[in-house]
Design a protein around this motif. Structure first.
Motif, short mmCIF file in Angstrom:
data_model
loop_
_atom_site.label_atom_id
_atom_site.label_comp_id
_atom_site.label_asym_id
_atom_site.label_seq_id
_atom_site.Cartn_x
_atom_site.Cartn_y
_atom_site.Cartn_z
N ASN A 1 0.89 -1.24 -0.02
CA ASN A 1 0.01 -0.12 0.29
C ASN A 1 0.81 1.18 0.01
O ASN A 1 0.60 2.07 -0.77
N PHE A 2 1.96 1.31 0.82
CA PHE A 2 2.80 2.37 0.81
C PHE A 2 3.65 2.66 -0.52
O PHE A 2 3.58 3.78 -1.14
N ILE A 3 3.81 1.52 -1.33
CA ILE A 3 4.73 1.79 -2.38
C ILE A 3 3.50 2.13 -3.61
O ILE A 3 3.93 3.10 -4.34
N ARG A 4 2.41 1.69 -3.25
CA ARG A 4 1.45 2.30 -4.42
C ARG A 4 1.18 3.79 -4.21
O ARG A 4 1.10 4.31 -5.07
N ARG A 5 1.29 4.28 -2.91
CA ARG A 5 1.14 5.68 -2.66
C ARG A 5 2.12 6.54 -3.41
O ARG A 5 1.98 7.48 -3.95
N ILE A 6 3.29 5.97 -3.19
CA ILE A 6 4.51 6.63 -3.65
C ILE A 6 4.51 6.65 -5.32
O ILE A 6 4.76 7.71 -5.99
N MET A 7 4.14 5.57 -5.90
CA MET A 7 3.86 5.53 -7.39
C MET A 7 2.91 6.39 -7.92
O MET A 7 2.95 7.07 -8.78
N GLU A 8 1.60 6.73 -7.15
CA GLU A 8 0.74 7.42 -7.61
C GLU A 8 1.21 8.81 -7.49
O GLU A 8 0.89 9.74 -8.43
N GLU A 9 2.17 9.26 -6.47
CA GLU A 9 2.67 10.71 -6.41
C GLU A 9 3.52 10.99 -7.82
O GLU A 9 3.59 11.81 -8.25
N VAL A 10 4.15 9.85 -8.07
CA VAL A 10 5.26 10.15 -9.30
C VAL A 10 4.34 10.18 -10.39
O VAL A 10 4.73 10.85 -11.48
N CYS A 11 3.34 9.50 -10.64
CA CYS A 11 2.57 9.63 -11.76
C CYS A 11 1.80 11.05 -11.78
O CYS A 11 1.63 11.50 -12.87
N THR A 12 1.25 11.61 -10.76
CA THR A 12 0.96 13.00 -10.79
C THR A 12 1.95 13.91 -10.85
O THR A 12 1.45 14.97 -11.62
N ILE A 13 3.13 13.85 -10.68
CA ILE A 13 4.18 14.78 -11.07
C ILE A 13 4.21 14.69 -12.46
O ILE A 13 4.33 15.66 -13.17
N ALA A 14 4.42 13.67 -12.91
CA ALA A 14 4.67 13.30 -14.46
C ALA A 14 3.77 14.04 -15.17
O ALA A 14 3.74 14.81 -16.24
N SER A 15 2.26 13.52 -14.78
CA SER A 15 1.17 14.28 -15.47
C SER A 15 1.20 16.05 -15.31
O SER A 15 1.07 16.64 -16.38
N ALA A 16 1.52 16.65 -14.39
CA ALA A 16 1.75 17.84 -14.07
C ALA A 16 2.89 18.29 -14.86
O ALA A 16 2.77 19.72 -15.37
N CYS A 17 3.78 17.57 -15.52
CA CYS A 17 4.87 17.91 -16.22
C CYS A 17 4.81 17.70 -17.58
O CYS A 17 5.64 17.85 -18.48
N GLY A 18 3.49 17.52 -18.05
CA GLY A 18 3.26 17.05 -19.48
C GLY A 18 3.19 15.67 -19.94
O GLY A 18 3.26 15.48 -21.14
#
Length: 310
Positions: free
Chosen positions: A216-233
């Motif tokens: 679960n903790f790993i998934r939260r980190i992965m979700e944050e990376v995906c959100t950053i990537a999206s914000a960067c285009g």
């Protein structure tokens, strides 16, 4: 088209892909420092259950790129991305007008240093989706996967990039050329951001143990990376997290490259993998509490390691 390749940083990644290129018929030379004596005398040994065990004798074994004799069609930079290393300086003496620069390295937002230093050369970003380790000088253990993704930073697929990809495919390992290599870098960060630092912070646990205990903790980190990537285009595939989780459960027990660096007392790629992602989040106004926490803990671990070495 000639295929003269100089690999700078011939550790696990450089040695492995160098052996593949040599197998496909390229003339491959290497720059290696810590393993120089062993490789000079015996070459490389690659132990792999995937493509079979093989040995690789480089055309030239060098301590510095300035000693390379000839003209390199490709310079492959496979060193760690760490603040103390001037990557442009490492390759400068081997780069000519006809040289395509390829870096196969971890991290996000690491291209600008090379682009600024070599504005007139094609720069190709490379990502290795592989489990392999240097187990002793000149000897590499290939545990799983191996897929290589290449893409010109300009976004244009050039004939030289396609030719390099064809050589890797010819050797028996999958290689793909993509137009949007920046998005591919963020895709790899989805796995690297949790598993590399957690392997260190857990005191040396293997990837399977980390995942089984803290999915679960790993998934939260992965979700944050995906959100950053999206914000960067760079919008990533919807299934990218589940795919990474499934592949990690399926892979053999594995020590991450960051853990191996830590155990050797070497500088870790904390900034390239975590720091750059955290800074991108701040730049785009994204909240990343889990990523911020493991970045802060890694900086403390680095502080402790520096104190011990002092």
């Amino acid at each position: 088209m000639s295929n003269t390749v100089l690999i700078i940083g011939a550790g696990a990644i450089g040695g492995f892909y160098g052996s593949l290129l040599a197998k496909a018929g390229a003339e491959v030379s290497v720059v290696c420092r810590s393993d120089y004596d062993q490789v000079q005398q015996y070459g490389f040994i690659v132990n792999s259950n995937i493509i079979g065990n093989t040995s690789f004798t480089p055309a030239q074994v060098l301590k510095d790129a300035a000693d390379f004799k000839g003209v390199a069609d490709y310079v492959l930079l496979c060193t760690k991305v760490i603040p103390a290393v001037d990557r442009a300086a490492l390759i400068r003496n081997a780069v000519t007008a006809k040289t395509t620069i390829v870096f196969i390295q971890n991290g996000v937002e690491i291209e600008q240093e090379i682009l600024d230093a070599f504005p007139d050369n094609e720069v190709v970003s490379g990502l290795a989706f592989i489990c392999c380790n240097r187990i002793r000088p000149g000897e590499i253990e290939h545990l799983a996967y191996g897929r290589l993704v290449l893409g010109s930073v300009s976004g244009v697929i050039s004939p030289k990039t396609a030719a390099l990809c064809a050589l890797i495919n010819q050797s028996g390992i999958e290689c793909e050329v993509v137009e949007d290599i920046m998005s591919a870098r963020w895709q790899k960060c989805v796995w690297n951001a949790p598993f590399n630092p957690l392997s260190v912070l857990s005191g040396g646990l293997l990837t399977a143990d980390i995942l089984q205990s803290q999915e679960n903790f790993i998934r939260r980190i992965m979700e944050e990376v995906c959100t950053i990537a999206s914000a960067c285009g760079h919008t990533l595939p919807d299934n990218i997290i589940n795919l990474n989780i499934e592949k990690t459960y399926a892979m053999p027990p594995y020590k991450t490259s960051m853990l191996l660096d830590y155990e050797r007392g070497d500088v870790m790629e904390t900034e390239a993998i975590l720091g750059n992602a955290v800074r991108a989040a701040k730049r785009t106004g994204i909240k990343t509490p889990h990523l911020d926490a493991i970045y802060a803990l890694m900086k403390l671990r680095e502080l402790k390691l520096n104190a011990i070495q002092s």
